[in-house]
Design a protein around this motif. Structure first.
Motif, PDB file in Angstrom:
ATOM      1  N   PHE A 262       0.687  -1.082   0.096  1.00 29.95           N
ATOM      2  CA  PHE A 262       0.220   0.309   0.157  1.00 29.95           C
ATOM      3  C   PHE A 262       0.231   1.011   0.220  1.00 29.95           C
ATOM      4  N   ASP A 263       0.401   2.416  -0.396  1.00 31.19           N
ATOM      5  CA  ASP A 263       0.910   3.506  -0.225  1.00 31.19           C
ATOM      6  C   ASP A 263       1.061   3.828   1.460  1.00 31.19           C
TER       7      ASP A 263
ATOM      8  N   GLY B  30       6.298   9.113  -3.651  1.00 26.27           N
ATOM      9  CA  GLY B  30       7.950   7.920  -3.868  1.00 26.27           C
ATOM     10  C   GLY B  30       8.036   6.428  -2.770  1.00 26.27           C
ATOM     11  N   SER B  31       6.718   6.001  -2.867  1.00 24.09           N
ATOM     12  CA  SER B  31       7.138   4.880  -1.387  1.00 24.09           C
ATOM     13  C   SER B  31       5.971   3.925  -1.408  1.00 24.09           C
TER      14      SER B  31
ATOM     15  N   VAL C  10       2.501   4.934 -10.595  1.00 18.00           N
ATOM     16  CA  VAL C  10       2.163   4.240 -11.239  1.00 18.00           C
ATOM     17  C   VAL C  10       2.076   2.541 -10.956  1.00 18.00           C
ATOM     18  N   PRO C  11       0.744   1.872 -10.862  1.00 19.22           N
ATOM     19  CA  PRO C  11       0.454   0.981 -10.748  1.00 19.22           C
ATOM     20  C   PRO C  11       2.307  -0.148 -10.011  1.00 19.22           C
TER      21      PRO C  11
ATOM     22  N   VAL D 210      -0.368   1.840  -5.576  1.00 20.11           N
ATOM     23  CA  VAL D 210      -0.052   3.110  -5.837  1.00 20.11           C
ATOM     24  C   VAL D 210       0.246   4.155  -5.302  1.00 20.11           C
ATOM     25  N   SER D 211       1.719   5.093  -5.334  1.00 20.15           N
ATOM     26  CA  SER D 211       2.498   6.036  -4.279  1.00 20.15           C
ATOM     27  C   SER D 211       1.778   7.187  -4.937  1.00 20.15           C
ATOM     28  N   THR D 212       1.091   7.657  -3.975  1.00 15.35           N
ATOM     29  CA  THR D 212       0.614   9.198  -4.215  1.00 15.35           C
ATOM     30  C   THR D 212       1.278  10.606  -2.887  1.00 15.35           C
TER      31      THR D 212
END
Lengths: 366, 264
Positions: free
Chosen positions: A20-21, A28-29, A81-82, A106-108
């Protein structure tokens, strides 16, 4: 037993993997967690983490862990990006467990760090208190602030030094201009300079940092100008010494031993050199007023100097010396919030003793 | 404008950094890092200001034939020799940076001049600790006496032979206190106060065995740890909370432009 059975049967155990994000970050993580069977922990020799950007694509190894961790933070992920992750667990060279993520992670970037909610709430309450007391100070100019012996003694120290015909040495410690104790020290320096100008005394300020030196020069100059004696100001008395800790201590000790000042001010942020400076000042018989927010250095100052401004007293110095109503308002607000915090700490201690962890969890920011 | 512009810069920078603490999203997230980088770049240039001040001050001393002139001369010579040494190294071996930590020049300077000088200064600290402790621990009043007793207990609890020495040291301390209170009582005329002083002296004598030879002989390290972890830590945290609150108040004063001592 389960592991031995699986190894015997040549089967690979399934691992439940979640990705998970990473919450409350700047993007970026992605955090990957998996459940490690306690029976395996001693057997695990390495864990491989694989990543793919689409379910059907060939994944690639991004990290190998050599201890039985159950969490990994992938800091090489790109935002929006998935990613699909796969974990493989080995005992020596034998694959014992494997697992994949079911859905894409997906990182947000986040707009608020929820872990710091408690800090934000306290900061808002504190700021409201300070602003309220600043507003109150505009109407009621006579706010009471208790006497601070160290600040009261400034005039006495400068006067004594003048009577003895000796200079005043003002030491600002190893802080930079970005450190709050250094800014607080400048306020005290201004008062010292003002009094020194009134009494026609010399103020020597050896500096550790060039920017602090420039700020100190301006502060002393302003003190002399405010006292109506700009002609007495000597820029060469405020100079840069060195940016090395013990080099600075040696230099200042040398100045004290040669010039024998009547008063020594140690105001700012200090490290191990604090006692070297304070004891040298004591050995030459100077009246010493110290102040620092470095908790580890406070006992040394208390033992070696005549007056010590303990921690927050230093921050209160500018308000105390200037008697500026707005600044005094902030000190008053600070006192009230301190009382509230004492109550919160007491309640927290009682709740923690009773096994209730609501407050502890609320204040845990990491 | 001379005051308004710096005040506006301070307000905006301060506010942005406070926001950055709570907003991880770019551009706020890495704002502190960016500001720190700018600060490092600017402060790097200010070293020139420092060198100018240092050399100017010491040249002036030599010119005035001040009594400190020999020291000033040593400083200036050391400065230029170091500089010249570095430049010669660059010219002789351009592929090596003479100021990198691995260069012969830097290593020689660092190992044989800098480290011994630093160690010398640091070593002085042990003597200063002894002299400061001597003054701080003189039991002139109740606070100093408590400080002395606490310091002795912590020292005994943290040194290798402290546990064995504890009963003897504590016996001596308690006996000193007992003698002190008894001696004080002889000069008191009021019967009630005199009796209290004698009683305190007797309590000290009575406590020597149970405290010194039974409790502290076994538990002095635990007691020292308790002293450091509970009462000492409580006081320390009180000061630290005060410093943190004072720091926030000071920062708000700076951001709002109430505190202006840092600027002209």
């Amino acid at each position: 037993m389960k592991l031995i059975l699986l190894l015997f049967l040549g089967q690979v155990a399934p691992v439940e993997v979640r990705a998970f994000d990473t919450p409350y970050d700047a993007g970026g993580s992605i955090t990957i967690i998996w459940e490690m069977d306690t029976a395996w922990v001693a057997k695990v020799s390495r864990i491989g983490i694989f990543r793919a950007s689409a379910p059907g694509l060939q994944d690639s190894l991004i990290e190998t862990l050599y201890k039985p961790d159950s969490v990994y933070v992938d800091n090489s992920a790109k935002d929006n990006v998935p990613y699909y992750y796969r974990i493989v667990v080995y005992s020596d060279d034998t694959l014992i467990a494997e697992g994949k993520t079911a859905s894409a992670a997906v990182s947000t970037q986040q707009w608020f760090n929820g872990k710091r909610l408690s800090v934000l709430i306290i900061l808002i309450i504190y700021t409201v208190f300070l602003l309220y007391f600043i507003m109150r100070a505009r109407t009621n100019k006579n706010l009471y602030i208790r006497k601070i012996a160290g600040l009261e003694a400034i005039d006495e120290a400068v006067g004594r030094s003048t009577e003895m015909g000796r200079p005043i040495v003002y030491i600002m410690g190893l802080g930079y201009i970005s450190d709050i104790p250094t800014v607080a020290s400048l306020a005290i320096l201004k008062r010292v300079a003002y009094k020194a100008a009134e009494y026609n005394a010399e103020v020597v300020v050896p500096c550790y940092d060039p920017i602090v030196m420039v700020a100190a020069q301006e502060t002393v100059k302003e003190g002399f100008v405010e006292a109506g004696r700009p002609d007495l100001y000597k820029e060469s008395d405020i100079y840069y010494l060195t940016s090395d800790q013990f080099g600075y201590a040696a230099g200042v000790d040398g100045i004290m031993m040669r010039q024998k000042p009547g008063a020594v001010f140690l105001q700012g942020y200090f490290y191990a050199e604090s006692l070297i400076l304070a004891e040298t000042g004591h050995s030459i018989g100077a009246i010493q007023i110290s102040g620092t927010t470095a908790v580890t250095q406070l006992p040394f100052f208390i033992a070696s100097t005549d007056y010590t401004l303990i921690g927050e007293e230093m921050y209160a110095a500018s308000a105390y010396l200037s008697r500026d109503a707005l600044s005094l308002g902030t000190i008053k607000g600070e006192d009230y919030i301190k009382m509230i915090l004492v109550v919160v700490i007491l309640i927290g201690a009682l709740m923690e003793s009773a096994g209730i962890r609501i407050l502890t969890d609320f204040f845990s920011i990491f | 404008m001379k005051k308004e512009v710096p005040l506006a810069i301070t307000f905006i920078s301060g506010l942005l950094l406070v926001l950055a603490l709570f907003i991880p999203h770019k551009p706020f997230g890495n704002l502190e890092e960016i500001f720190n980088d700018w600060f490092i770049i600017v402060s790097g240039f200010t070293l020139l200001l420092g060198i100018d001040s240092l050399l100017g001050y010491n040249f002036h001393k030599i010119k005035r034939k001040d009594k400190d002139a020999p020291f000033a001369l040593i400083l200036i010579l050391s400065f230029f020799i170091t500089l010249a040494w570095g430049i010669i190294e660059i010219l002789r071996t351009p592929e090596h940076n003479p100021f990198s930590p691995s260069s012969t020049f830097s290593l020689y300077f660092y190992n044989y001049i800098f480290i011994p000088l630093q160690s010398t200064m640091f070593a002085i600290l042990s003597f200063f600790i002894a002299s400061a402790a001597y003054r701080a621990f003189r039991a002139k009043e109740i606070n100093s006496a408590l400080l002395l007793v606490s310091a002795v207990l912590v020292m005994l609890g943290r040194v290798p032979l402290g546990q064995d020495a504890a009963p003897y040291v504590i016996s001596v301390i308690f006996l000193i206190f007992a003698v002190y209170f008894y001696a004080e009582s002889t000069g008191i005329t009021e019967t009630r106060t005199k009796l209290i002083y004698i009683l305190v002296a007797l309590i000290f004598v009575a406590l020597i065995y149970p405290l010194g030879w039974v409790y502290f002989k076994k538990h002095i390290p635990e007691f020292a740890d308790w002293l450091m972890n509970i009462p000492q830590m409580a006081g320390k945290r009180g000061i630290m909370i005060g410093i943190a609150l004072g720091g926030i108040a000071m920062s708000i004063r700076i951001i709002l432009g109430i505190e202006r001592t840092y600027m002209k």
